[in-house]
Design a protein around this motif. Structure first.
Motif, PDB file in Angstrom:
ATOM      1  N   ALA A 152      21.111  52.155  30.878  1.00 60.92           N
ATOM      2  CA  ALA A 152      21.672  51.380  31.884  1.00 60.92           C
ATOM      3  C   ALA A 152      20.540  50.141  31.972  1.00 60.92           C
ATOM      4  CB  ALA A 152      21.423  52.051  33.362  1.00 60.92           C
ATOM      5  N   ILE A 153      21.230  48.866  32.225  1.00 61.82           N
ATOM      6  CA  ILE A 153      20.415  47.584  32.368  1.00 61.82           C
ATOM      7  C   ILE A 153      21.382  46.711  32.881  1.00 61.82           C
ATOM      8  CG2 ILE A 153      21.970  46.708  30.189  1.00 61.82           C
ATOM      9  CD1 ILE A 153      19.348  45.252  29.411  1.00 61.82           C
ATOM     10  N   VAL A 191      17.064  48.466  37.878  1.00 61.19           N
ATOM     11  CA  VAL A 191      17.492  50.051  37.523  1.00 61.19           C
ATOM     12  C   VAL A 191      16.395  51.126  38.081  1.00 61.19           C
ATOM     13  CG1 VAL A 191      18.352  51.493  35.753  1.00 61.19           C
ATOM     14  CG2 VAL A 191      18.879  49.040  35.508  1.00 61.19           C
ATOM     15  N   GLN A 192      17.305  52.154  38.541  1.00 60.29           N
ATOM     16  CA  GLN A 192      16.418  53.459  39.190  1.00 60.29           C
ATOM     17  C   GLN A 192      17.443  54.438  38.691  1.00 60.29           C
ATOM     18  OE1 GLN A 192      15.174  52.744  42.973  1.00 60.29           O
ATOM     19  NE2 GLN A 192      13.771  50.960  42.862  1.00 60.29           N
ATOM     20  N   SER A 193      17.086  55.018  37.590  1.00 66.28           N
ATOM     21  CA  SER A 193      17.927  56.206  37.304  1.00 66.28           C
ATOM     22  C   SER A 193      17.544  57.347  38.152  1.00 66.28           C
ATOM     23  CB  SER A 193      17.811  56.434  35.672  1.00 66.28           C
ATOM     24  OG  SER A 193      18.372  55.308  34.888  1.00 66.28           O
ATOM     25  N   ALA A 199      19.282  48.161  21.812  1.00 61.73           N
ATOM     26  CA  ALA A 199      18.390  47.023  21.381  1.00 61.73           C
ATOM     27  C   ALA A 199      18.098  46.038  22.912  1.00 61.73           C
ATOM     28  CB  ALA A 199      19.225  46.332  20.255  1.00 61.73           C
ATOM     29  N   GLU A 200      19.174  45.874  23.556  1.00 58.58           N
ATOM     30  CA  GLU A 200      18.912  45.279  24.597  1.00 58.58           C
ATOM     31  C   GLU A 200      18.091  45.847  25.625  1.00 58.58           C
ATOM     32  OE1 GLU A 200      22.192  43.490  26.843  1.00 58.58           O
ATOM     33  OE2 GLU A 200      23.378  43.178  25.353  1.00 58.58           O
ATOM     34  N   ILE A 201      17.661  47.000  25.833  1.00 56.28           N
ATOM     35  CA  ILE A 201      16.797  47.758  26.684  1.00 56.28           C
ATOM     36  C   ILE A 201      15.448  47.615  26.023  1.00 56.28           C
ATOM     37  CG2 ILE A 201      16.190  49.958  27.613  1.00 56.28           C
ATOM     38  CD1 ILE A 201      19.297  50.751  27.889  1.00 56.28           C
ATOM     39  N   ARG A 208      25.413  47.136  33.894  1.00 53.64           N
ATOM     40  CA  ARG A 208      25.912  47.647  32.779  1.00 53.64           C
ATOM     41  C   ARG A 208      25.319  49.189  32.574  1.00 53.64           C
ATOM     42  NH1 ARG A 208      25.445  45.215  26.702  1.00 53.64           N
ATOM     43  NH2 ARG A 208      27.102  46.298  25.801  1.00 53.64           N
ATOM     44  N   VAL A 209      26.430  50.199  32.726  1.00 47.10           N
ATOM     45  CA  VAL A 209      25.881  51.710  32.540  1.00 47.10           C
ATOM     46  C   VAL A 209      26.610  52.302  31.289  1.00 47.10           C
ATOM     47  CG1 VAL A 209      25.769  53.811  33.734  1.00 47.10           C
ATOM     48  CG2 VAL A 209      25.207  51.514  35.032  1.00 47.10           C
TER      49      VAL A 209
END
Length: 566
Positions: free
Chosen positions: A157-158, A167-169, A216-218, A191-192
């Protein structure tokens, strides 16, 4: 029938021209909760809960839902306390009707995003903007929850823009985006992504994977945050030294400026005597008056300038409202400009009257000319003051302080960006003080301080002057004192003039009759001349404009939305 048609037309016209803001609904969106339930077939079931606080009358709320490409918003429903509410759709705008006044209401929405997910070979992602820059309302507190079809530990997630870092998973794969306050006209995509096997009945985009891209984005975000935290820690430790250094610098500047001022004043007082008599004239009276008052030119200064020409014998009065030039041998450039302006531009052939002034300024065609000549005369007086070097410009020091202020602004921005708000506040405060210091610090020179000291002393002693002292003065000194009081509009001196006026010998007394009558004349007509000049200036100033001197879908993939009320 015709009468009612006219009435309705008038009402419609009035409503048409009422400003939009007058008709706007006053509301606050106190809390918004969005739950998105991802389906195995790639659809998304969404439930939204919006709490509105209304101030005044309202008809309902609005919700804009803009679908992304290849997706569709379907089956939009609204409820309050499980009671269905009427909805009217206008393209992507949904109006939910629930009228009232001065209430806090909670509205539940539900809808389906058909084909809302994108299923790749490795992952299925929900990449969605629930609001975008077309949103016209601020969400005071927003929470978005994404629920997978089944419990899972494999989740990526981001968030982007307003959703970045929120984000708080949680366990079981549910993801919570705790956005908090979201200002209007902001983007915030979420985005998830989950394992593609959780969506067995969805259409898969073959031959393409996205896990590496999202990972890569995370990772890039985490590196950015780590760098941010390192900079924040560095600035938190560095800030006290920066702010402290600038605070000490400002304190040194103020103490130094104060001590230099005290030294100059002490030197002036040490070499002076009590000035109950008129100080020596080192500048023209108009320049002295302007320097002492530090004012914009006004009717009092204009009046003083005219009466000073009378005192010097350059202008002769014909009566209480008319004057004529008798000598062109001026001592100052501004006197020459003043004569040309009053007696040959406003007046004619060297004659000027207050009636001519009134007629001249009433004609709008003359306003720009009046303004231009006024400005040239005023600048010429200031030029005379500048020639005497009465203030020290301190150009190098002021530029240095100004550059220091700009440097501190750069630190202020850094502190703000890194959430060091206490140090940002202190920096703003110090930067403002430094900038003001650089802007206004122009200490008086020894000569400037001496002139101010002597005239201040004269003004304070003038109030206590008795008639005997006054009569011992030369007539020219008396006239200068009267004109100075008029030009500076010194209430105490003007009141003293009224007292002296009753004790001045007149022509019947046979003592300085002509000169004394001139002084009486100055005192009597001063207010009339000043008010006429001020009225002329106001007329010109008024004419010359101053003193004489719906959502388009800005989210990812074209989607987006927003909230409002009506």
């Amino acid at each position: 029938m015709k009468k009612w048609t006219i009435v309705l037309a008038l009402v419609f016209s009035i409503l048409l021209f009422i400003p939009t803001k007058v008709l706007a609904v006053d509301y606050t969106i106190e809390h918004t909760k969005i739950d998105a339930f991802l389906q195995e077939n790639g659809d998304v079931q969404v439930k939204e809960q919006h709490t509105y606080q209304f101030d005044g009358d309202f008809n309902g709320i609005t919700r804009t839902l803009i679908p992304k490409e290849h997706s569709l918003i379907e089956n939009v429903q609204a409820f309050e306390n499980n009671q269905s509410l009427k909805i009217k759709q206008e393209e992507n705008l949904y109006k939910i009707y629930r009228g009232g006044s001065d209430e806090t209401i909670t509205i539940d929405l539900s809808y389906t995003i058909d084909n809302g997910m994108e299923i790749y070979t490795d992952l299925g992602q929900f990449y969605w903007p629930f609001f975008d820059s077309s949103n016209e309302s601020t969400y005071e507190n927003m929470d978005i929850y994404i629920h997978p079809p089944q419990s899972t530990d494999d989740v990526l997630a981001i968030g982007y823009d307003e959703a970045e870092g929120t984000v708080q998973s949680t366990k079981d794969g549910m993801v919570h985006f705790a956005l908090g306050e979201v200002e209007s006209e902001e983007n915030g995509d979420i985005r998830v992504a989950y394992d593609a096997t959780l969506f067995p009945s969805a259409t898969v985009i073959e031959g393409k994977t996205i896990r590496d891209d999202i990972t890569a984005e995370i990772e890039a975000y985490e590196k950015k945050m780590a760098a941010y935290e390192n900079r924040q820690d560095f600035l938190r430790g560095f800030a006290p030294y920066v702010v402290g250094a600038f605070a000490v610098s400002l304190l040194i500047l103020l103490i130094t400026a104060w001590r230099k001022r005290r030294a100059i004043l002490w030197e002036v007082a040490r070499n002076s005597i009590q000035h109950s008599r008129l100080p020596n004239q080192e500048m023209s009276l108009p320049a002295t008056i302007l320097y002492m008052k530090s004012m914009a030119a006004n009717g009092d200064l204009l009046s003083a300038a005219l009466l000073d020409l009378v005192r010097k014998g350059l202008v002769e009065r014909k009566n209480e409202r008319e004057f004529v030039v008798v000598n062109h041998s001026t001592d100052y450039h501004h006197e020459e400009l003043f004569i040309q302006w009053l007696f040959y531009k406003i007046g004619k052939d060297g004659r000027f009257s207050l009636d001519t002034l009134e007629t001249y300024t009433k004609d709008k065609k003359n306003h720009q000319s009046y303004h231009d000549h006024f400005s040239k005369w005023y600048k010429a007086i200031k030029a005379e003051i500048k020639e005497h070097s009465l203030v020290d410009q301190k150009v190098t020091l002021r530029w240095t302080v100004a550059l220091g202020s700009l440097l501190l602004i750069a630190f202020t921005i850094l502190f703000g960006v890194h959430d060091l708000f206490m140090w940002m506040f202190f920096s703003i405060l110090l930067s403002g003080f430094l900038f003001i210091f650089a802007l206004i610090y122009q200490p008086r020179t020894l000569k400037g301080a001496r002139i101010k000291y002597y005239w201040d002393q004269f003004s304070s002693h003038y109030h206590n002057m008795d008639t005997k002292q006054w009569n011992e003065w030369m007539t020219d000194e008396q006239m200068q004192a009267v004109i100075y009081a008029i030009g500076t509009n010194n209430k105490g001196m003007l009141k003293k003039n009224e007292t002296l006026l009753h004790n001045i010998p007149t022509a019947n007394d046979g003592f300085h009759s002509t000169s004394n009558n001139d002084i009486i004349f100055l005192m009597l007509i001063a207010s009339t001349i000043s008010s006429n000049f001020q009225e002329a200036d106001n007329t010109v100033s008024a004419a010359t404009g101053g003193s004489s001197v719906s959502g388009g879908g800005a989210g990812v993939g074209g989607g987006g939305g927003g909230s409002g009320a009506f």
